[in-house]
Design an enzyme around this catalytic site. Structure first.
Site, PDB file in Angstrom:
ATOM      1  N   GLY B 151       0.456  -1.065  -0.188  1.00 16.50           N
ATOM      2  CA  GLY B 151      -0.192   0.069  -0.269  1.00 16.50           C
ATOM      3  C   GLY B 151       0.790   1.621   0.495  1.00 16.50           C
ATOM      4  N   CYS B 152       0.254   2.398  -0.698  1.00 19.71           N
ATOM      5  CA  CYS B 152       0.968   3.662  -0.702  1.00 19.71           C
ATOM      6  C   CYS B 152       1.732   3.830   0.630  1.00 19.71           C
ATOM      7  CB  CYS B 152       0.070   4.278  -1.001  1.00 19.71           C
ATOM      8  SG  CYS B 152      -1.884   5.072  -0.626  1.00 19.71           S
TER       9      CYS B 152
END
EC number: 1.2.1.38
Lengths: 348, 348, 348, 348
Positions: B151-152
């Site tokens: 994920g970011c």
């Protein structure tokens, strides 16, 4: 074997300069050999711009003769008033030069001094420089070693107007250009107009009837149609970093159809890889070209008023500056014009 | 001779998908063969995204067996809850897969269902997927054909925390992450939170103590140090399109010096081409990585409190999504990890 | 009969100054009698600020004795380092003063000089000045004629922390404040950090562990609980004009419930018209107080970590500067604290 | 004794509605008695808009007869297509009505249906409604009990054009209006055009030659000069929340001077408290009127082209909607037009 051309950049610490660094870093045939500055000699570029912290360029002093031995081509991203004094020495030293300032675009010294309020470069250099609107003057660029790279507003505006003016479809005294730019167009210099708290959430008109790009646009238009009358041209500062939109208005001489207008633009730019014509009824937004060398154009004809509206958008730092400069350098050096410029806009 | 790998993109119409198109279009060894969608089959991508108006991809329907014959590797940029049902078929068909959703990152089905409030993918696939934080799991990625792309927020946060946690220099119950993201992280789906007039000129905290990236971060941290306690992790929406900053706080177990801390980070990432450590006393801003695959990190130690502050920034759509996905694909396919990703941030 | 108090503003050309003009112009009991400046005497304010083009104030020179005859109360919106030299003369001349600079907030000269890197005002004046956090020191403000108006970050942070610290519910060494501000907080002075093209689409951390508001916050916290240890406090520049958010983290000494926490805040601020507590599970955004004197607060307790998160937002130019200054002036002059400040936030 | 008029707001949950709440809350003679909604009856407004969390209005259902007993005047901030069906009942019930939609501005049913693509209100109501451009139709407004409040673009455009058109100084077929608006003008409804990641850092032209405000502007212009020909009018979406700028171009019939032009505007608006004419050579920016009811205007004459440029700016939600509605209500009720509207723009 691919031997790369050696490139120098003068004025590498302005926004035009760092955009040249960005574009040239991934160019297959150009190699940035050195960066130059008269005022910041010895400084590492990464100390000014942390986004380049993986790079190790140190600014060198400007010595035309040494530079002529070091590099094949120089981009001068220096401000107007500086290029006029700097560039002749580089040209005389035998360097190929693409100048991004406004100092060699106008062919008349008087006109320059009237609109720029600065001393003009010498007439001989004004005449030597080829105006590098790549889509329309590629032949001249190819033969030249000294290019005056067009201004950001003129690039968007002239690409919008060229088909209309060259085809003589519009009334010659009817051209109005309502242009809008992101704030990076004002450059890196500090001013209250570009102070964040003042520019943010604000739309500002500036240089009403007085922008120095007016004579540049008119000079080219008159080259295409000697009957073109003075244009109305106004500029607005938009709260965004990159992007220019020119909304161009002109009255058709005769009744026309949207179909004809659209066909004219498709035909005019069929061989231009960086000009994309939107479908009938659709218009481009600035974000759709952000970070790229595209100029996107939409066209409209209003039967109620017999007026044509052309909308063109560019990234002012790419097609409006560094990108078109590289495009011109490609043409000068005999490469395909798209070389190293075929990247997709950064969206969203 | 350079025979390019054939690439498929599923979910090409989201922001992750179009960023994959942007990055892969200039990749020297990857060729986008086809784009797929279950819901928009037959649509031209350029009709959704005019910035791609020069491209001619038409969305194809999803048929794993046909896809396995067409392409070598698939990026699935589908939302959580969709990937869990879609990806197993692609894996089973023998395709290499890099999945950008959150569906295969957590190894425990329960944990997924608790934090995502959706049915989990089957456990066997969870275990098959390798967590692709490229800088720390390159060996596992190289051996795998199925990557769960991080994920970011976890990417920015884990790159910031890894040296501290692995070296066991911090108190295990002291980690607080105050994370901030641009609005593109919320994706293309409409909501009042991402409505311009609401998000502009606004700073908003959201999912307080409840963000689904919390267990993802903790899972990796515990893999590095099994004593790490639950972390505090909060997220804020910042009025900008791209960029994530993780401001990470932790208390040092023992007295330390800034010099030691800085040396630790330099050493930890000396072989990581996309991690740039700022000099002592300097800290990165999100714009300094915009459009690029860099993660820039700055470090501080405060003697008054014995606390360490680590600041890391990424472009959420590049290193936080599409860029790291390509980096993982490079590693899987045996290329250098930087291949096709060595571009300079778009600045300003 | 309503005889209005006559007000003077020193430093009327900064952002704090023009916000005072905005607020005082609609105040029922205050009348701006004159505006003063040492450096721009004779200038019309509307020539600097066209949004005030219907007003006709001309800047007067600063002469404490004349001012004491002209006006009842002076707001000094002068920068730190200027107020320390200017304000004593006004106080000595018998004027009521609300000073918006940081020069009279810290009670120790050494502390001021260490954090501000400037000469301190004289100790006697430091002790004379009452710290004007209106919600907690209204009694002292009422008795005083010289107010040190709190800083923007301290206002948001102290209103968030006060109930926790006064009730001694948190571990004294556990306070971390992650603060974020819009760019107007940097004032009107030009700098590359506040240059639009650099600040826009950018999130920047600054003054890591070194912000001069740290000792101001700690001084007040220690007044509430002498055992409070040094805090960690960091500040970020957010691409918006107005607004501050303080995200405050602290560890609970004992198990608690969200219900208890929420009740504590409701009770603490039940008599505070400008503090609005969000319902459980809801948190404020900066835009929700824009242009107003509100401080909105949301609270969270995380059972996983035993940590409390308090989120407070203010408009940095109103509750963080001019609004609280008027609130203090109201209290000093014996009016209700809300007088002239009861306007609704500008939304969206 | 000050007995306040009782006010109702229909459509209080849109941006026009909450701006009415903001403005009316500090109005000395108006009291918001109730807020109404057909679709959200029973909802607390503060549950939709936390910036109003100190308020306790609950949406009531719409019953014209009951409303006629409850309130003296109703603002209908309902969308076009809703007002046409809703307002006649309110008018018939004897309520004074200020309608903010576009449904009663055009006097011809056909024209409405052509440009709005919706069924028109009945002709009798169209004729009953007075067009409330306060600066030019105050006499008619004073006599009326049913006001069609002007559109945002027409307000800025007509105030810019009125002196030129009424004085018959311009060629009747030469009017071009290049208008620009902040995104709040698109309202609260979600759309991809107003999705933050799409609208931010973007400038977009829309409704080219097709905006429904075109006939509204032309209808008024023709009332002032029956020879006025169809105008060219285009609209652009600017990445900011509030603000409209109309850049208006027209050709002078005869030679004129800037001095004459400036004198004309000063004279035309000498009795208009909300219209501020900038000095010769200066032009307003949108931020200079933000949050206020001002319309600021700058004028230019270009001898090269004989063209006049008029630049006008308003806050689209105040002078372009709620502010002008209150101004009209003031006039209708016999108060001074500035009552409750004399606040200073929020700057920066």
């Amino acid at each position: 074997m691919n031997k790369k051309s050696k490139i120098g950049i003068v004025g590498a610490t302005g926004y035009g300069g760092i955009e040249l660094i960005r574009l040239l870093s991934s160019h297959p045939h150009f190699h940035i050999y050195s960066v130059y500055s008269s005022s910041q000699e010895g400084t590492m570029i990464k100390d000014i711009y942390p986004h380049l912290s993986h790079e190790s360029w140190r600014l060198q002093d400007i010595d035309p003769n040494r530079m002529a031995q070091e590099v094949d081509l120089v981009f001068t991203a220096t401000p107007s008033g500086i290029s006029s004094r700097l560039v002749p020495g580089l040209v005389d030293a035998g360097l190929k030069v693409v100048d991004l300032s406004g100092d060699f675009r106008l062919k008349e010294e008087d006109l320059y001094e009237q609109w720029y309020q600065k001393p003009s470069a010498k007439k001989s250099y004004l005449h030597q420089a080829v105006y590098g609107l790549s889509e329309w003057f590629a032949e001249e660029v190819k033969e030249s070693s000294f290019i005056a790279n067009p201004g950001c507003y003129p690039t968007a505006t002239l690409l919008a107007l060229a088909p209309l003016v060259k085809s003589r479809l519009i009334e010659e005294d009817s051209v109005i250009v309502d242009a809008k730019s992101g704030v990076s167009g004002a450059g890196k210099g500090l001013s209250s107009v570009t102070h964040y708290a003042e520019a943010n959430e604000n739309l500002k008109i500036y240089k009403v009837n007085q922008h120095q790009h007016i004579p540049e646009i008119e000079q080219v238009l008159k080259g295409w149609n000697e009957n073109i009358q003075p244009i109305t041209f106004n500029t607005h500062l938009v709260p965004m970093t990159r992007g220019i939109m020119s909304t161009v208005y002109a009255r058709a001489k005769d009744r026309m159809t949207l179909e004809d207008l659209y066909a004219l633009y498709l035909e005019s730019y069929k061989a231009a890889p960086f000009v994309r014509i939107r479908e009938k009824g659709k218009f481009p937004s600035t974000k759709e070209v952000c970070g790229s060398n595209y100029c996107d154009i939409g066209v409209a004809f209003d039967e109620r008023t017999n007026r044509i509206t052309i909308v063109s958008v560019i990234d002012n730092l790419v097609k409006g500056a560094a990108g078109q400069a590289v495009q011109n350098a490609n043409i000068m050096m005999g490469y395909e014009q798209q070389t190293g410029l075929n990247f997709i806009p950064v969206y969203p």
